[in-house]
Design an enzyme around this catalytic site. Sequence first.
Site, mmCIF file in Angstrom:
data_model
loop_
_atom_site.group_PDB
_atom_site.id
_atom_site.type_symbol
_atom_site.label_atom_id
_atom_site.label_comp_id
_atom_site.label_asym_id
_atom_site.label_seq_id
_atom_site.Cartn_x
_atom_site.Cartn_y
_atom_site.Cartn_z
ATOM 1 C CB SER A 149 37.890 45.903 42.284
ATOM 2 O OG SER A 149 36.546 45.682 41.897
ATOM 3 C CE1 TYR A 161 37.150 41.820 45.968
ATOM 4 C CE2 TYR A 161 35.648 43.318 44.845
ATOM 5 C CZ TYR A 161 36.735 42.463 44.805
ATOM 6 O OH TYR A 161 37.401 42.257 43.625
#
Length: 268
Positions: A149, A161
């Site tokens: 990501s 994350y």
Amino acid sequence: MYQFQQKTAIVTGGGSGLGRAISLRLGREGARIAVADINMEGAGETVERLKAQGADGFAVHCDVTKAEAVRQMVRAVVQEAGGIHMLVNNTGMAMESRQSGGGLRVCDTDEALWDMSLNLNLKSVFLCCKHVIPEMIRGGGGAICNVASLAGYFPAFGASYGASKAAVIALTKSVAMQYADDHIRCNCICPGAMQTPTGLNANQIGMMAQETGPKPRLRMIDRIADPMEMANVAAFLLSDEASYITGTEVKVDGGSMAMSVRIPPRAR
């Protein structure tokens, strides 16, 4: 055509979103798809869509955070298909944003959420690589595409994350280096905002960065991506067309990371 006939691909998280798009894209090129997901209803729907486009696939239940579940999944795929040629580690979730609407700071992140995030986004990639790679070696090689990501560079979703996705990029390079002599390539894609729940939330967080005045332009290509645009890149990286590409990450972000200044309005 990428000539995926006679090849089997495992796509984790293939029951929805980007995983479904990648499954359909690889299926279109002739691959047989093992749709691995904890959500068997979604996995079954992906299989039906594969069959509707003339492709072949089957659903496999797997909690990719559990070693024994991954072992059983790999065993089931080998028994069904005879081997594994491609692996897409797609499973992941920005859990912090689902709880807070944005990213949690380190001191606001509880240990349980940290562990859950790292297990789902990072440990799952490790476990699937660990148990699939020996099957690839037995078959003479293979290709892996991990889904990282932009949060691995710019942790807008918070500590856990961002840390997990940065680690996926690093793990990709480790796998590529360690198994190159076994004819296994490993790369990853770093998606920007796309038409999935996580991707749309990423775009919303970016827009919230400026609460007053004109909303900021977040990318050079000024729209949110279709998941199939990410799937196209994954398919290329898994194909023989990318035979000299390994250990790298590809940002599929419409130019988000390359923007250092705001794009001025076009002259009328």
